[in-house]
Design an enzyme around this catalytic site. Structure first.
Site, PDB file in Angstrom:
ATOM      1  N   LYS A  78      56.722  65.101  93.933  1.00 48.40           N
ATOM      2  CA  LYS A  78      56.547  65.488  95.157  1.00 48.40           C
ATOM      3  C   LYS A  78      55.146  65.381  96.001  1.00 48.40           C
ATOM      4  CE  LYS A  78      58.916  69.020  98.099  1.00 48.40           C
ATOM      5  NZ  LYS A  78      59.897  69.971  98.173  1.00 48.40           N
ATOM      6  N   SER A 152      63.666  69.304 100.982  1.00 49.10           N
ATOM      7  CA  SER A 152      62.492  68.568 101.388  1.00 49.10           C
ATOM      8  C   SER A 152      61.938  67.675 100.136  1.00 49.10           C
ATOM      9  CB  SER A 152      61.226  69.206 101.615  1.00 49.10           C
ATOM     10  OG  SER A 152      61.163  70.288 100.731  1.00 49.10           O
ATOM     11  N   SER A 176      65.350  73.296  98.639  1.00 54.41           N
ATOM     12  CA  SER A 176      64.524  71.769  98.642  1.00 54.41           C
ATOM     13  C   SER A 176      64.860  71.024  97.458  1.00 54.41           C
ATOM     14  CB  SER A 176      63.165  71.808  99.151  1.00 54.41           C
ATOM     15  OG  SER A 176      63.142  72.350 100.546  1.00 54.41           O
TER      16      SER A 176
END
Length: 447
Positions: A78, A152, A176
């Site tokens: 990420k 996210s 997320s």
């Protein structure tokens, strides 16, 4: 010739350790799939094709290859975690383009275990929202490319669900990891506070954000989580039946849960009862103020992360979110609201080992330019489809999303499991039982 695309991390690592595959051929196959499908899914901000092949060869030359738990496994990271030699853009035009000098500790642990980082995945700006889009791209759900992958950690989820990598690294501050996992048919676990090193942004959203893996199987999830935590999560010595509470309602007043998600919980509960566990309908004593508490912490975390960034280079929704949160930073920093919530929920988990709930309230929004839309529209869209994840960030307790069944559209459905601190192994055990009782399709049929 054996193809390693679509194989699990455990299968790949075993093959590399046994010299049935080389890290280079495994990584090269996945890079070829990324080249073919990466643009369609919007999973990656940047792909490290040349560097990944060099690093794959370095793994092959390691003297400890035979003992590496993730030998030659391609992973995605990420884009809010540092990868040596790459910029950490965090989904924003306002962040630095300077490459990171060192790996984040979680990335370093993956590499030490033999994994090869093939790229950094797309996130919404500052990882604020439950949809993933912005100046660096839009992450789409590989099961339905018209829908967002979630957020996210949406890029990481899209990468795994599309078979671009077998596992990926993400993090979870208000859901997320669990939101995109539920959208994309993956299994994930947000560990409890302190189990995996955090170091996310400027203060981990006051300790609510945790790093964790996204995977297609519980075996892979357990494997990568053990590497990240530098600890094992084996089965219980006494596999006695568990007391499992079943809740169907949203913890946020005024937000309802759609029928496909409640139906998934009922079916999962029936299977677990048939396996011998003690199932009981029971509602956690969520306070009526939970929605306000979640909003103040969510916005305050963004206010801290936005400090030092040029507001003119942030999107409007991020600027508003940070401005709202600036009013609450002092109050949130005391931790009093979170401690009150923990005290309120502790008696419930003294009575029940595990809580089973829907993972989401409804399917994810359409993929689109949410970063160009108003702040309130974004907040309402996020809250209406993912109201069930924030309580476990506020408490700092472990929670996970487990694929279970399908939506009327054919996209995956999911359930959520939560438990008291230190119960990561217990949650993995229940998830593994669900996986055995109702197996899920491991990757989306894209490409």
């Amino acid at each position: 010739m054996t193809s390693w695309v679509g194989r699990t991390a455990a299968e790949i690592a075993a093959a590399v350790r046994d010299k049935r595959a080389t890290p280079r051929e495994v990584v090269a196959e996945h890079l070829a799939r990324i080249e073919r499908l990466g643009a369609r899914t919007g999973a990656f901000r940047t792909v490290r094709a040349e560097a990944a092949l060099v690093e794959a060869d370095e793994v092959a030359d390691r003297t400890d290859l035979a003992g590496l738990p993730l030998a030659g496994v391609p992973v995605a990271v990420k884009d809010n975690l540092a990868v040596r030699g790459e910029a950490t853009r965090n989904g924003s035009a306002a962040t630095s383009e300077e490459p990171a000098a060192d790996d984040h500790v979680t990335v370093a642990r993956l590499r030490a275990a033999g994994a090869v980082v093939v790229g950094l995945t797309n996130v919404p700006e500052l990882c604020v929202f439950g949809t993933t889009e912005g100046v660096h791209g839009t992450a789409r759900n590989p099961w339905d490319l018209s829908r967002t992958a979630g957020g996210s950690s949406g890029g990481s989820a899209a990468a795994v669900a599309a078979g671009l990598v077998p596992v990926a690294l993400g993090n979870d501050g208000m859901g997320s990891l669990r939101i995109p996992a539920a959208n994309c048919g993956l299994v994930t676990l947000k560990p409890g506070h302190g189990v995996v090193p955090a170091g996310i942004g400027h203060g981990d959203w006051f300790g609510m954000s945790e790093n964790g893996p996204l995977a297609t199987t519980v075996e892979d999830l357990r494997l990568v989580l053990s590497v990240l935590a530098d600890a094992g999560f084996g089965p219980r010595a006494d596999p006695a039946p568990l007391g499992i509470a079943v809740s169907l309602r949203s913890p946020m007043p005024g937000v309802s849960v759609g029928k496909p998600y409640t139906a998934a919980v009922r079916e999962a509960a029936g299977l677990l009862a048939g396996a011998g566990h003690r199932l009981r309908r029971a509602e956690p004593p969520y306070p009526a103020s939970l929605g306000v508490t979640a909003l103040t912490h969510w916005t305050a975390g963004t206010a801290v992360d936005a400090e030092g960034l040029d507001p003119a280079r942030l999107t409007r929704r991020t600027r508003v979110h940070a401005a709202v949160g600036g009013r609450f930073v002092g109050t949130v920093r005391t931790g009093e609201q979170r401690e009150r919530l923990r005290r309120r929920l502790e008696p419930f988990f003294a009575e029940h080992d595990v809580l089973l709930t829907p993972a989401l309230a409804r399917r994810s929004p359409e993929a689109g330019p949410w970063h160009e839309r108003g702040w309130l529209r974004n907040v309402l869209a996020n809250t209406n489809y993912s109201p069930l994840t924030p309580p476990w960030n506020l408490t700092g307790w472990p929670a996970m999303s487990v694929p279970f069944g399908t939506l009327p559209s054919g996209a995956p459905c999911a359930v959520q499991l939560a438990a008291r601190p230190g119960s990561e192994g217990l949650l993995l055990e229940v998830a593994e039982q669900l996986e055995g009782l109702r197996p899920w399709q491991r990757t989306a049929p894209v490409g």
